[in-house]
Design a protein around this motif. Structure first.
Motif, mmCIF file in Angstrom:
data_model
loop_
_atom_site.group_PDB
_atom_site.id
_atom_site.type_symbol
_atom_site.label_atom_id
_atom_site.label_comp_id
_atom_site.label_asym_id
_atom_site.label_seq_id
_atom_site.Cartn_x
_atom_site.Cartn_y
_atom_site.Cartn_z
ATOM 1 N N MET A 305 0.836 -1.199 0.000
ATOM 2 C CA MET A 305 0.000 0.000 0.000
ATOM 3 C C MET A 305 0.873 1.251 0.000
ATOM 4 S SD MET A 305 -3.346 0.558 -0.058
ATOM 5 C CE MET A 305 -4.261 -0.642 0.937
ATOM 6 N N THR A 306 1.953 1.215 0.781
ATOM 7 C CA THR A 306 2.885 2.347 0.794
ATOM 8 C C THR A 306 3.559 2.494 -0.562
ATOM 9 O OG1 THR A 306 3.272 2.048 3.168
ATOM 10 C CG2 THR A 306 4.911 3.317 1.946
ATOM 11 N N GLY A 307 3.971 1.364 -1.154
ATOM 12 C CA GLY A 307 4.595 1.402 -2.475
ATOM 13 C C GLY A 307 3.663 1.940 -3.535
ATOM 14 N N ALA A 308 2.388 1.567 -3.460
ATOM 15 C CA ALA A 308 1.403 2.062 -4.420
ATOM 16 C C ALA A 308 1.279 3.580 -4.322
ATOM 17 C CB ALA A 308 0.053 1.397 -4.184
ATOM 18 N N ARG A 309 1.244 4.067 -3.095
ATOM 19 C CA ARG A 309 1.112 5.517 -2.907
ATOM 20 C C ARG A 309 2.351 6.253 -3.430
ATOM 21 N NH1 ARG A 309 -2.021 9.777 -3.255
ATOM 22 N NH2 ARG A 309 -1.301 11.503 -1.955
ATOM 23 N N ILE A 310 3.531 5.707 -3.182
ATOM 24 C CA ILE A 310 4.765 6.332 -3.670
ATOM 25 C C ILE A 310 4.772 6.374 -5.199
ATOM 26 C CG2 ILE A 310 7.269 6.031 -3.834
ATOM 27 C CD1 ILE A 310 7.192 5.009 -0.936
ATOM 28 N N ALA A 311 4.307 5.290 -5.832
ATOM 29 C CA ALA A 311 4.242 5.267 -7.296
ATOM 30 C C ALA A 311 3.281 6.336 -7.811
ATOM 31 C CB ALA A 311 3.817 3.888 -7.781
ATOM 32 N N VAL A 312 2.158 6.506 -7.127
ATOM 33 C CA VAL A 312 1.204 7.558 -7.505
ATOM 34 C C VAL A 312 1.860 8.930 -7.377
ATOM 35 C CG1 VAL A 312 -0.946 8.710 -6.835
ATOM 36 C CG2 VAL A 312 -0.853 6.208 -6.958
ATOM 37 N N LEU A 313 2.584 9.140 -6.267
ATOM 38 C CA LEU A 313 3.249 10.422 -6.050
ATOM 39 C C LEU A 313 4.318 10.702 -7.109
ATOM 40 C CD1 LEU A 313 3.641 10.398 -2.155
ATOM 41 C CD2 LEU A 313 2.003 11.710 -3.511
ATOM 42 N N LYS A 314 4.864 9.635 -7.694
ATOM 43 C CA LYS A 314 5.864 9.798 -8.751
ATOM 44 C C LYS A 314 5.225 10.046 -10.119
ATOM 45 C CE LYS A 314 9.718 9.554 -6.555
ATOM 46 N NZ LYS A 314 10.669 10.684 -6.580
ATOM 47 N N GLY A 315 3.900 10.053 -10.168
ATOM 48 C CA GLY A 315 3.214 10.367 -11.412
ATOM 49 C C GLY A 315 2.830 9.171 -12.243
ATOM 50 N N ALA A 316 2.848 7.969 -11.666
ATOM 51 C CA ALA A 316 2.493 6.759 -12.412
ATOM 52 C C ALA A 316 1.000 6.460 -12.306
ATOM 53 C CB ALA A 316 3.299 5.575 -11.874
ATOM 54 N N VAL A 321 -2.979 -5.491 -7.143
ATOM 55 C CA VAL A 321 -3.444 -6.877 -7.047
ATOM 56 C C VAL A 321 -3.491 -7.233 -5.571
ATOM 57 C CG1 VAL A 321 -2.957 -9.293 -7.565
ATOM 58 C CG2 VAL A 321 -2.452 -7.520 -9.277
ATOM 59 N N GLU A 322 -4.678 -7.583 -5.094
ATOM 60 C CA GLU A 322 -4.842 -7.925 -3.688
ATOM 61 C C GLU A 322 -6.069 -8.832 -3.522
ATOM 62 O OE1 GLU A 322 -4.789 -8.820 -0.128
ATOM 63 O OE2 GLU A 322 -3.129 -7.506 -0.746
ATOM 64 N N PRO A 323 -5.851 -10.073 -3.034
ATOM 65 C CA PRO A 323 -6.991 -10.985 -2.872
ATOM 66 C C PRO A 323 -7.984 -10.557 -1.798
ATOM 67 C CG PRO A 323 -4.967 -11.965 -2.009
ATOM 68 C CD PRO A 323 -4.568 -10.723 -2.728
ATOM 69 N N ARG A 332 -7.838 2.533 -3.414
ATOM 70 C CA ARG A 332 -8.366 3.578 -4.299
ATOM 71 C C ARG A 332 -8.178 4.956 -3.674
ATOM 72 N NH1 ARG A 332 -12.634 -0.460 -4.728
ATOM 73 N NH2 ARG A 332 -12.509 -1.527 -6.746
ATOM 74 N N GLU A 333 -8.325 5.040 -2.338
ATOM 75 C CA GLU A 333 -8.094 6.309 -1.650
ATOM 76 C C GLU A 333 -6.646 6.771 -1.790
ATOM 77 O OE1 GLU A 333 -9.282 5.650 2.355
ATOM 78 O OE2 GLU A 333 -11.428 5.525 1.884
ATOM 79 N N GLN A 334 -5.736 5.817 -1.973
ATOM 80 C CA GLN A 334 -4.318 6.149 -2.144
ATOM 81 C C GLN A 334 -3.981 6.517 -3.583
ATOM 82 O OE1 GLN A 334 -2.032 6.409 0.350
ATOM 83 N NE2 GLN A 334 -3.740 6.038 1.737
ATOM 84 N N GLY A 335 -4.971 6.442 -4.462
ATOM 85 C CA GLY A 335 -4.759 6.835 -5.851
ATOM 86 C C GLY A 335 -4.618 5.690 -6.824
ATOM 87 N N VAL A 336 -4.819 4.439 -6.361
ATOM 88 C CA VAL A 336 -4.736 3.288 -7.254
ATOM 89 C C VAL A 336 -5.929 3.317 -8.220
ATOM 90 C CG1 VAL A 336 -4.757 0.763 -7.376
ATOM 91 C CG2 VAL A 336 -3.485 1.926 -5.544
ATOM 92 N N THR A 337 -5.636 3.168 -9.492
ATOM 93 C CA THR A 337 -6.675 3.294 -10.518
ATOM 94 C C THR A 337 -7.663 2.138 -10.502
ATOM 95 O OG1 THR A 337 -5.200 4.553 -11.952
ATOM 96 C CG2 THR A 337 -7.070 3.465 -13.011
ATOM 97 N N GLU A 338 -7.144 0.909 -10.393
ATOM 98 C CA GLU A 338 -7.999 -0.273 -10.413
ATOM 99 C C GLU A 338 -7.321 -1.385 -9.618
ATOM 100 O OE1 GLU A 338 -10.512 -2.928 -13.717
ATOM 101 O OE2 GLU A 338 -9.055 -1.418 -14.367
ATOM 102 N N VAL A 339 -8.133 -2.208 -8.953
ATOM 103 C CA VAL A 339 -7.595 -3.300 -8.135
ATOM 104 C C VAL A 339 -8.158 -4.621 -8.651
ATOM 105 C CG1 VAL A 339 -7.254 -4.207 -5.812
ATOM 106 C CG2 VAL A 339 -7.563 -1.748 -6.144
ATOM 107 N N PHE A 340 -7.275 -5.625 -8.767
ATOM 108 C CA PHE A 340 -7.661 -6.962 -9.208
ATOM 109 C C PHE A 340 -7.407 -7.967 -8.092
ATOM 110 C CE2 PHE A 340 -6.174 -4.522 -12.880
ATOM 111 C CZ PHE A 340 -7.274 -4.616 -13.739
ATOM 112 N N LYS A 341 -8.122 -9.074 -8.196
ATOM 113 C CA LYS A 341 -8.013 -10.074 -7.136
ATOM 114 C C LYS A 341 -6.840 -11.012 -7.347
ATOM 115 C CE LYS A 341 -11.100 -12.679 -4.158
ATOM 116 N NZ LYS A 341 -12.518 -12.989 -3.887
#
Length: 459
Positions: A305-316, A321-323, A332-341
């Motif tokens: 979750m922290t890595g996802a947020r850092i990637a968003v902050l870098k402009g990605a 992917v999370e079961p 999604r609140e951290q800026g992840v566009t879509e989540v898959f199982k």
């Protein structure tokens, strides 16, 4: 040293403190002709002298009252200047006969001070600024006890015991721990899964934030009282290569320190040292994520979750992917566009970078299928220590499969601290008490923790 000698030394030191402060106040007045000089409480906190209720610090209390009375008289001289300037009492003490540290047995008394405040902008250049937070002075003497959770052997519970306060050697500082993070790797050490770099018994805990309490020989650029964290290096880490932060004090190499900005949360700072930097390293250092990249993050636990947020902050643009669907809204609140199982759902997306925070073999092989030709897979998770993958996929698509672990560089930790301090990055974490550390590690072992855990210690 006898009890009488110990108390006599404290009383003598307090008397010298009074003299040093009086002389310093007079010197500042004479040099600057300021309107107002105030002494911000020179506090003397008593901690139950003994069961008999003897007032061991009566003389010291009298000294404090005389200093406060003089300060009030000085305040009556006129209105304060427009801008306050603050000089540490420590600066005056170093020029007086008072030793740099007053040794006081912690079970009897504690001497603390705040600041000498000079309210006159004209003499800004002649005094040193400091915050209104009292530095942790004096630091405990050699041989003084501290509380610590000690691991005696693998497959045994932690043991709470008194341990000797560590004294910094050349190039080191001692840190008064204010928060210490609990990491799943400590569970690995306790269960014998991860090998030790030093002998047992050992105080675990490698994620720490606190204030400098003592400086070793040759250390410059740092002061007692500075709020700091330390970068974790594989060959130099508390709780790994030497006693760690499940204790009141730790030692850290000064070259690994990062100063904390005013007001940062201690728990967030502690979590940043490992959870933050591990995620940052996987995404930025080894994943080489940049603005415009399409990035997959496998595993949205504490690190992911922290890595996802850092990637968003870098402009990605980030896909997770999370079961466990319970984490999806937070992602999604951290800026992840879509989540898959499942990682298989990423196949065919031809992502630029995938960071695998799970590392269960199937997640890595799935990442190789989902990343584009010439893409990168950054491997952070260690769910399995051995697994097989399709080498044809790796070779035919010219994929870079990069193992990732923190490199112990303060500049990496600094960037994470900056993200936290700005409010852009909040590491999902739960606060515990120091006495709850064993229970917290047990929860980690059972997989019951969402995000990170950290324990706080009193000032």
């Amino acid at each position: 040293m006898t009890r009488e000698q110990d108390l006599g030394g404290i009383i003598a030191a307090l008397t010298r403190l009074e003299v040093a402060l009086r002389d310093r106040i007079q010197a500042v007045i004479q040099q600057s002709e300021v309107d107002v000089v105030r002494v911000a409480e020179v506090g003397i906190e008593r901690a139950a002298a003994d069961r008999g209720g003897v007032d061991d610090l009566a003389h010291g209390e009298a000294a404090r009252r005389r200093i406060s009375k003089r300060a009030r008289r000085l305040e009556d001289r006129g209105p304060a200047a427009e801008r306050p300037w603050v000089a540490p009492v420590e600066a005056a003490l170093h020029r007086s006969s008072l030793p740099p540290r007053v040794r006081a047995h912690p079970s009897r008394s504690k001497l603390s001070y705040k600041c000498l405040i000079v309210e006159d902008a004209a003499i800004a250049g002649s005094v040193r600024q400091c915050s209104d937070r009292a530095p942790p002075w004096p630091s405990p003497s050699k041989g003084a006890p501290m509380k610590a959770w000690i691991l005696d052997a693998v497959h045994t519970p932690l043991r709470l015991a008194d341990a000797e306060v560590p004294q910094p050697g050349p190039g080191q500082v001692a840190i008064k721990v204010r928060a210490t993070g609990l990491c799943h790797s400590d569970v690995g050490y306790m269960e014998g899964v991860i090998p030790f770099s030093t002998d047992l018994p050992l105080i675990l805990g490698h994620e720490a934030a606190g204030t400098i309490s003592a400086l070793g020989e040759g250390v410059s650029g740092w002061q007692i009282g500075d709020p700091v964290v330390g970068a974790i290096h594989s060959t130099d880490a508390p709780g790994v290569t030497h006693d760690g932060a499940y204790a009141e004090y730790i030692l850290v190499t000064a070259s690994l320190l990062v100063k904390l900005p005013e007001g940062i949360d201690w728990g967030q700072a502690a979590a940043a040292t490992d959870a933050g930097v591990t995620s940052y390293t996987g995404v930025v250092v080894h994943g080489q994520v940049k603005a415009g990249d399409r990035v997959g993050i496998i595993g949205l636990g504490g690190l992911g979750m922290t890595g996802a947020r850092i990637a968003v902050l870098k402009g990605a643009t980030v896909y997770g992917v999370e079961p466990k669907e319970s984490s999806w809204d937070a992602a999604r609140e951290q800026g992840v566009t879509e989540v898959f199982k499942d990682v298989s759902e990423l196949e065919g997306m031809d992502l630029d970078v995938i960071v695998d925070f799970a590392g269960f073999g199937t997640t890595t092989t799935g990442a190789l299928k989902a990343v584009k030709s010439g893409g990168r897979v950054s491997q952070v998770g260690l769910g399995k220590t051995e697994f097989t993958f399709n080498s044809y996929e790796l070779i035919a698509k010219a994929i870079t499969l990069q193992g990732s672990t923190p490199q112990g560089k303060p500049e990496h930790l600094q960037e994470v601290i900056d993200m936290v301090a700005s409010g852009d990055l909040v590491i999902r974490a739960e606060e515990l008490g120091f006495d709850e550390i064993p229970d917290g590690l047990a929860r980690l072992a059972r997989g019951e923790v969402v995000g990170r855990l950290y324990a706080t210690l009193p000032e």
